[in-house]
Design a protein around this motif. Structure first.
Motif, PDB file in Angstrom:
ATOM      1  N   LEU A  75       0.836  -1.206   0.000  1.00 57.49           N
ATOM      2  CA  LEU A  75       0.000   0.000   0.000  1.00 57.49           C
ATOM      3  C   LEU A  75       0.869   1.254   0.000  1.00 57.49           C
ATOM      4  N   VAL A  76       1.888   1.267   0.842  1.00 57.21           N
ATOM      5  CA  VAL A  76       2.785   2.425   0.902  1.00 57.21           C
ATOM      6  C   VAL A  76       3.532   2.585  -0.423  1.00 57.21           C
ATOM      7  N   MET A  77       3.870   1.466  -1.060  1.00 55.54           N
ATOM      8  CA  MET A  77       4.557   1.514  -2.357  1.00 55.54           C
ATOM      9  C   MET A  77       3.586   1.815  -3.510  1.00 55.54           C
ATOM     10  N   ARG A  78       2.297   1.866  -3.196  1.00 55.53           N
ATOM     11  CA  ARG A  78       1.238   2.168  -4.162  1.00 55.53           C
ATOM     12  C   ARG A  78       1.171   1.130  -5.287  1.00 55.53           C
ATOM     13  N   ARG A  79       1.289  -0.131  -4.936  1.00 54.24           N
ATOM     14  CA  ARG A  79       1.212  -1.223  -5.909  1.00 54.24           C
ATOM     15  C   ARG A  79      -0.217  -1.768  -5.956  1.00 54.24           C
ATOM     16  N   SER A  80      -0.745  -1.937  -7.141  1.00 51.56           N
ATOM     17  CA  SER A  80      -2.130  -2.383  -7.281  1.00 51.56           C
ATOM     18  C   SER A  80      -2.338  -3.821  -6.815  1.00 51.56           C
ATOM     19  N   ILE A  81      -1.275  -4.597  -6.753  1.00 48.05           N
ATOM     20  CA  ILE A  81      -1.400  -5.990  -6.299  1.00 48.05           C
ATOM     21  C   ILE A  81      -1.823  -6.077  -4.827  1.00 48.05           C
ATOM     22  N   VAL A  82      -1.759  -4.960  -4.111  1.00 47.27           N
ATOM     23  CA  VAL A  82      -2.157  -4.940  -2.706  1.00 47.27           C
ATOM     24  C   VAL A  82      -3.597  -5.426  -2.528  1.00 47.27           C
ATOM     25  N   VAL A  83      -4.451  -5.145  -3.505  1.00 51.23           N
ATOM     26  CA  VAL A  83      -5.850  -5.577  -3.405  1.00 51.23           C
ATOM     27  C   VAL A  83      -5.911  -7.100  -3.308  1.00 51.23           C
ATOM     28  N   TRP A  84      -5.191  -7.786  -4.180  1.00 50.65           N
ATOM     29  CA  TRP A  84      -5.218  -9.251  -4.188  1.00 50.65           C
ATOM     30  C   TRP A  84      -4.502  -9.848  -2.981  1.00 50.65           C
ATOM     31  N   VAL A  85      -3.373  -9.254  -2.615  1.00 48.48           N
ATOM     32  CA  VAL A  85      -2.626  -9.766  -1.462  1.00 48.48           C
ATOM     33  C   VAL A  85      -3.482  -9.658  -0.199  1.00 48.48           C
ATOM     34  N   TYR A  86      -4.155  -8.524  -0.027  1.00 48.23           N
ATOM     35  CA  TYR A  86      -4.967  -8.386   1.178  1.00 48.23           C
ATOM     36  C   TYR A  86      -6.249  -9.207   1.110  1.00 48.23           C
ATOM     37  N   LEU A  87      -6.795  -9.418  -0.070  1.00 48.71           N
ATOM     38  CA  LEU A  87      -7.949 -10.316  -0.173  1.00 48.71           C
ATOM     39  C   LEU A  87      -7.583 -11.695   0.367  1.00 48.71           C
ATOM     40  N   ILE A  88      -6.399 -12.178   0.003  1.00 48.11           N
ATOM     41  CA  ILE A  88      -5.955 -13.498   0.471  1.00 48.11           C
ATOM     42  C   ILE A  88      -5.590 -13.450   1.955  1.00 48.11           C
ATOM     43  N   ALA A  89      -4.793 -12.463   2.354  1.00 50.15           N
ATOM     44  CA  ALA A  89      -4.352 -12.370   3.754  1.00 50.15           C
ATOM     45  C   ALA A  89      -5.531 -12.172   4.694  1.00 50.15           C
ATOM     46  N   GLY A  90      -6.408 -11.255   4.343  1.00 51.69           N
ATOM     47  CA  GLY A  90      -7.586 -11.025   5.181  1.00 51.69           C
ATOM     48  C   GLY A  90      -8.507 -12.232   5.195  1.00 51.69           C
ATOM     49  N   GLY A  91      -8.589 -12.912   4.047  1.00 48.83           N
ATOM     50  CA  GLY A  91      -9.391 -14.132   3.994  1.00 48.83           C
ATOM     51  C   GLY A  91      -8.845 -15.212   4.916  1.00 48.83           C
ATOM     52  N   LEU A  92      -7.511 -15.316   4.992  1.00 42.25           N
ATOM     53  CA  LEU A  92      -6.909 -16.282   5.923  1.00 42.25           C
ATOM     54  C   LEU A  92      -7.243 -15.917   7.372  1.00 42.25           C
ATOM     55  N   GLY A  93      -7.169 -14.630   7.681  1.00 41.41           N
ATOM     56  CA  GLY A  93      -7.512 -14.192   9.036  1.00 41.41           C
ATOM     57  C   GLY A  93      -8.960 -14.468   9.382  1.00 41.41           C
ATOM     58  N   ARG A  94      -9.866 -14.255   8.425  1.00 44.51           N
ATOM     59  CA  ARG A  94     -11.280 -14.526   8.684  1.00 44.51           C
ATOM     60  C   ARG A  94     -11.530 -16.025   8.774  1.00 44.51           C
ATOM     61  N   LEU A  95     -10.792 -16.826   7.991  1.00 43.95           N
ATOM     62  CA  LEU A  95     -10.918 -18.274   8.078  1.00 43.95           C
ATOM     63  C   LEU A  95     -10.482 -18.757   9.455  1.00 43.95           C
ATOM     64  N   ASP A  96      -9.384 -18.208   9.957  1.00 43.23           N
ATOM     65  CA  ASP A  96      -8.931 -18.567  11.297  1.00 43.23           C
ATOM     66  C   ASP A  96     -10.008 -18.240  12.320  1.00 43.23           C
ATOM     67  N   TRP A  97     -10.630 -17.084  12.190  1.00 40.86           N
ATOM     68  CA  TRP A  97     -11.677 -16.710  13.129  1.00 40.86           C
ATOM     69  C   TRP A  97     -12.868 -17.657  13.027  1.00 40.86           C
ATOM     70  N   ALA A  98     -13.218 -18.055  11.801  1.00 36.20           N
ATOM     71  CA  ALA A  98     -14.345 -18.963  11.614  1.00 36.20           C
ATOM     72  C   ALA A  98     -14.071 -20.325  12.241  1.00 36.20           C
TER      73      ALA A  98
END
Length: 136
Positions: A75-98
């Motif tokens: 995000l700080v580097m302003r790279r568009s791939i951040v959307v996909w990386v966080y979709l996966i990372a956040g999805g892992l965090g939500r899976l752990d919570w589930a």
């Protein structure tokens, strides 16, 4: 351009909150799993829960943590791939919570629901920034 800066600042703040929420659990998990922390050195709420959590679930949690770290850098580097990386990372965090209710000592559910909301807002902010041409 001013709206982009506001959206970027809001995303940074939410990422900082997310990372703060992840950090204590991540470092206690790594410390306990590597043998650097004994059971009595863990916070009281983790003493029953962490030993009963399977290693694969800790791997999911830590994958979400390190993915969130990578997302902040992107995000700080302003790279568009951040959307996909966080979709996966956040999805892992939500899976752990589930998976938490299946652990012998489940954590508070309220924090999980607020994390879901925060995840949705962050993804929305990053998609908006991407559509507005903020990322490279």
């Amino acid at each position: 351009m001013r709206i982009n800066r506001v959206l970027f600042a809001l995303a940074l703040i939410l990422f900082a909150i997310t990372l703060y929420r992840y950090s204590s659990g991540a470092w206690y998990t790594v410390g306990y799993r590597t043998g650097l922390l004994s059971l009595d050195r863990l916070p009281e709420h983790m003493q029953d829960w962490l030993p009963a959590t399977p290693l694969w679930q800790d791997a999911i949690y830590l994958g979400g943590y390190f993915g969130t770290l990578a997302s902040i850098v992107l995000l700080v580097m302003r790279r568009s791939i951040v959307v996909w990386v966080y979709l996966i990372a956040g999805g892992l965090g939500r899976l752990d919570w589930a998976l938490l209710p299946f652990s012998p000592a489940p954590m508070a559910l309220f924090l999980g629901w607020t994390a879901f909301l925060q995840y949705a807002v962050l993804v929305g902010l990053m998609v908006a920034l991407n559509r507005r041409g903020f990322f490279r």
